[in-house]
Design an enzyme around this catalytic site. Sequence first.
Site, PDB file in Angstrom:
ATOM      1  N   ARG A 118       0.810  -1.236   0.000  1.00  0.00           N
ATOM      2  CA  ARG A 118       0.000   0.000   0.000  1.00  0.00           C
ATOM      3  C   ARG A 118       0.839   1.281   0.000  1.00  0.00           C
ATOM      4  O   ARG A 118       0.367   2.343   0.378  1.00  0.00           O
ATOM      5  CB  ARG A 118      -0.995   0.014   1.167  1.00  0.00           C
ATOM      6  CG  ARG A 118      -2.009  -1.122   1.098  1.00  0.00           C
ATOM      7  CD  ARG A 118      -3.042  -1.024   2.206  1.00  0.00           C
ATOM      8  NE  ARG A 118      -4.061  -2.054   2.059  1.00  0.00           N
ATOM      9  CZ  ARG A 118      -3.967  -3.285   2.566  1.00  0.00           C
ATOM     10  NH1 ARG A 118      -2.886  -3.617   3.270  1.00  0.00           N
ATOM     11  NH2 ARG A 118      -4.932  -4.162   2.389  1.00  0.00           N
ATOM     12  N   LYS A 140       3.481  10.989 -12.006  1.00  0.00           N
ATOM     13  CA  LYS A 140       2.624  10.135 -12.828  1.00  0.00           C
ATOM     14  C   LYS A 140       3.312   8.781 -12.998  1.00  0.00           C
ATOM     15  O   LYS A 140       4.447   8.709 -13.457  1.00  0.00           O
ATOM     16  CB  LYS A 140       2.376  10.753 -14.201  1.00  0.00           C
ATOM     17  CG  LYS A 140       1.285  11.798 -14.234  1.00  0.00           C
ATOM     18  CD  LYS A 140       0.973  12.181 -15.676  1.00  0.00           C
ATOM     19  CE  LYS A 140      -0.173  13.167 -15.763  1.00  0.00           C
ATOM     20  NZ  LYS A 140      -0.491  13.512 -17.169  1.00  0.00           N
ATOM     21  N   GLU A 182       9.851  16.748 -25.645  1.00  0.00           N
ATOM     22  CA  GLU A 182       9.311  17.256 -24.381  1.00  0.00           C
ATOM     23  C   GLU A 182       9.944  18.593 -24.006  1.00  0.00           C
ATOM     24  O   GLU A 182       9.295  19.458 -23.422  1.00  0.00           O
ATOM     25  CB  GLU A 182       9.519  16.226 -23.270  1.00  0.00           C
ATOM     26  CG  GLU A 182       8.809  14.895 -23.488  1.00  0.00           C
ATOM     27  CD  GLU A 182       7.294  14.960 -23.310  1.00  0.00           C
ATOM     28  OE1 GLU A 182       6.771  16.044 -22.973  1.00  0.00           O
ATOM     29  OE2 GLU A 182       6.633  13.921 -23.511  1.00  0.00           O
ATOM     30  N   LYS A 224       8.190  22.296 -15.354  1.00  0.00           N
ATOM     31  CA  LYS A 224       7.287  21.233 -14.910  1.00  0.00           C
ATOM     32  C   LYS A 224       7.036  21.297 -13.411  1.00  0.00           C
ATOM     33  O   LYS A 224       5.904  21.110 -12.960  1.00  0.00           O
ATOM     34  CB  LYS A 224       7.828  19.853 -15.288  1.00  0.00           C
ATOM     35  CG  LYS A 224       6.818  18.756 -14.928  1.00  0.00           C
ATOM     36  CD  LYS A 224       7.000  17.479 -15.683  1.00  0.00           C
ATOM     37  CE  LYS A 224       5.828  16.544 -15.441  1.00  0.00           C
ATOM     38  NZ  LYS A 224       6.005  15.241 -16.121  1.00  0.00           N
ATOM     39  N   GLU A 234      -3.699  17.008 -12.112  1.00  0.00           N
ATOM     40  CA  GLU A 234      -4.187  17.344 -13.447  1.00  0.00           C
ATOM     41  C   GLU A 234      -5.666  17.742 -13.457  1.00  0.00           C
ATOM     42  O   GLU A 234      -6.464  17.265 -14.265  1.00  0.00           O
ATOM     43  CB  GLU A 234      -3.951  16.183 -14.419  1.00  0.00           C
ATOM     44  CG  GLU A 234      -3.915  16.619 -15.872  1.00  0.00           C
ATOM     45  CD  GLU A 234      -3.440  15.507 -16.798  1.00  0.00           C
ATOM     46  OE1 GLU A 234      -4.207  15.080 -17.659  1.00  0.00           O
ATOM     47  OE2 GLU A 234      -2.277  15.078 -16.650  1.00  0.00           O
ATOM     48  N   ARG A 238      -2.236  21.516 -15.088  1.00  0.00           N
ATOM     49  CA  ARG A 238      -1.326  20.446 -15.475  1.00  0.00           C
ATOM     50  C   ARG A 238      -1.725  19.809 -16.800  1.00  0.00           C
ATOM     51  O   ARG A 238      -0.875  19.212 -17.480  1.00  0.00           O
ATOM     52  CB  ARG A 238      -1.242  19.384 -14.374  1.00  0.00           C
ATOM     53  CG  ARG A 238      -0.192  18.331 -14.665  1.00  0.00           C
ATOM     54  CD  ARG A 238       0.112  17.445 -13.474  1.00  0.00           C
ATOM     55  NE  ARG A 238       1.095  16.434 -13.825  1.00  0.00           N
ATOM     56  CZ  ARG A 238       1.707  15.640 -12.968  1.00  0.00           C
ATOM     57  NH1 ARG A 238       1.447  15.756 -11.664  1.00  0.00           N
ATOM     58  NH2 ARG A 238       2.589  14.739 -13.364  1.00  0.00           N
ATOM     59  N   ASN A 242      -0.004  18.086 -21.567  1.00  0.00           N
ATOM     60  CA  ASN A 242      -0.395  17.082 -22.556  1.00  0.00           C
ATOM     61  C   ASN A 242      -0.378  17.625 -23.986  1.00  0.00           C
ATOM     62  O   ASN A 242      -0.894  16.965 -24.905  1.00  0.00           O
ATOM     63  CB  ASN A 242      -1.793  16.538 -22.231  1.00  0.00           C
ATOM     64  CG  ASN A 242      -1.795  15.707 -20.963  1.00  0.00           C
ATOM     65  OD1 ASN A 242      -0.952  14.839 -20.788  1.00  0.00           O
ATOM     66  ND2 ASN A 242      -2.729  15.996 -20.068  1.00  0.00           N
ATOM     67  N   HIS A 245       0.032  15.243 -26.845  1.00  0.00           N
ATOM     68  CA  HIS A 245      -0.106  13.873 -26.354  1.00  0.00           C
ATOM     69  C   HIS A 245      -1.402  13.195 -26.787  1.00  0.00           C
ATOM     70  O   HIS A 245      -1.436  11.972 -26.929  1.00  0.00           O
ATOM     71  CB  HIS A 245       0.014  13.863 -24.829  1.00  0.00           C
ATOM     72  CG  HIS A 245       1.415  14.071 -24.345  1.00  0.00           C
ATOM     73  ND1 HIS A 245       2.130  15.211 -24.627  1.00  0.00           N
ATOM     74  CD2 HIS A 245       2.234  13.285 -23.608  1.00  0.00           C
ATOM     75  CE1 HIS A 245       3.333  15.121 -24.066  1.00  0.00           C
ATOM     76  NE2 HIS A 245       3.414  13.966 -23.452  1.00  0.00           N
ATOM     77  N   HIS A 249      -0.466   9.823 -28.309  1.00  0.00           N
ATOM     78  CA  HIS A 249      -0.835   8.534 -27.717  1.00  0.00           C
ATOM     79  C   HIS A 249      -1.616   7.671 -28.701  1.00  0.00           C
ATOM     80  O   HIS A 249      -1.483   6.439 -28.702  1.00  0.00           O
ATOM     81  CB  HIS A 249      -1.658   8.764 -26.450  1.00  0.00           C
ATOM     82  CG  HIS A 249      -0.846   9.213 -25.279  1.00  0.00           C
ATOM     83  ND1 HIS A 249      -1.413   9.612 -24.084  1.00  0.00           N
ATOM     84  CD2 HIS A 249       0.499   9.322 -25.102  1.00  0.00           C
ATOM     85  CE1 HIS A 249      -0.464   9.953 -23.235  1.00  0.00           C
ATOM     86  NE2 HIS A 249       0.710   9.783 -23.829  1.00  0.00           N
ATOM     87  N   HIS A 262       7.965   7.451 -27.668  1.00  0.00           N
ATOM     88  CA  HIS A 262       6.977   8.379 -27.129  1.00  0.00           C
ATOM     89  C   HIS A 262       7.225   9.803 -27.624  1.00  0.00           C
ATOM     90  O   HIS A 262       6.306  10.491 -28.080  1.00  0.00           O
ATOM     91  CB  HIS A 262       7.012   8.348 -25.600  1.00  0.00           C
ATOM     92  CG  HIS A 262       6.126   9.347 -24.949  1.00  0.00           C
ATOM     93  ND1 HIS A 262       4.751   9.290 -25.027  1.00  0.00           N
ATOM     94  CD2 HIS A 262       6.412  10.461 -24.215  1.00  0.00           C
ATOM     95  CE1 HIS A 262       4.227  10.308 -24.369  1.00  0.00           C
ATOM     96  NE2 HIS A 262       5.212  11.035 -23.864  1.00  0.00           N
TER      97      HIS A 262
END
Length: 366
Positions: A118, A140, A182, A224, A234, A238, A242, A245, A249, A262
């Site tokens: 956990r 993330k 990026e 960032k 997000e 935030r 993206n 993206h 993606h 990527h």
Amino acid sequence: MQQLTVDLGDRSYPIFIGEGCLDATPSYLPYIAGEQVCIVTNDTLAPLYLSRVQKVLEGKKVTAVILPDGEAHKHFGTLNLIFDHLLAKKHNRKTTLIALGGGVIGDMTGFAAACYQRGVDFIQVPTTLLSQVDSSVGGKTGINHPLGKNMIGAFYQPKAVVIDTQVLSTLPAREISAGMAEVIKYGLLGDAPFIDWLESNMAALMALEPSALAYAIYRSCENKARIVAQDEREGDVRALLNLGHTFGHAIETQMGYGQWLHGEAVGAGMAIAAEVSHRSGWISDTDLARVHRLLAAASLPTAAPASMTVDQFLEHMAVDKKVLDGRLRFVLLRRLGQAFTTSDVPVALVQDVLVKSIAKGLVGPG
């Protein structure tokens, strides 16, 4: 060595940037609470860096998991190898995981840390340009699913990020280009002076000139860290990270994870987003040309794969994480250096832009 802080109150953490950070004890030991450490890396990086990190951790009870290399392995089966190791070696709740690798290793190690007993501590030691400027910062974590990239994961912050700029010298040129996507993203979404700097210094960056690289990495991480401090999960600001993206993606998912890196997919995605912004009347012909020139200077794709269809794009985008209440949010450019999110883009316009991008006939990146 330079240092930044991701300001998240009692969960704030440092980012160390500089040559030799990989071998510096202060980069690690203050952020390891217990005696047990598990280093997670891959079969490409282990021969290069594993013994160096183990040496820094002398006195701790250190074990290592060596995973197969590549985006194609970012799935439940590989993630379970980490859990198998932790349980077999009897790692307890005070263990610390160290992610020694690129974005795939960082994402999977962070997700494993979020889940094991956990939640246990972890440290990011990114070894690719893309992971140094982006995926290692912000918490993330996750894995891919055949139906969508990074659709299974958690927000889980590291205890520290250790960025050694020297490790970039071992990367192939294609990986440097992927990371540069990026870097360019930070300029386009909210740092117009950085765009000017990148236009003047891209050749030095691609040649891995140390001072230029150190500056670009620091500036990217600074951008960032500021955004994550404002919006960790997000909810609003935030989402600007993206940029490119949503389309990128879709490319990665359709083409097969790892076929397009990527950053390559994000580069093409930013070119498509810039075209949508231009067609919507927000950026000029000159601005659009600057985006394309900057991407091209970094040897990044500026068009969609010729083998994709508009329907494939739309199908993958429909299950994107940025879909909210059944509406897809696009990250577009109001001007260079100012991105914004919107759901008010006509589908017909997006379809037309995709048709024209596909028609450019890009066979593949690299």
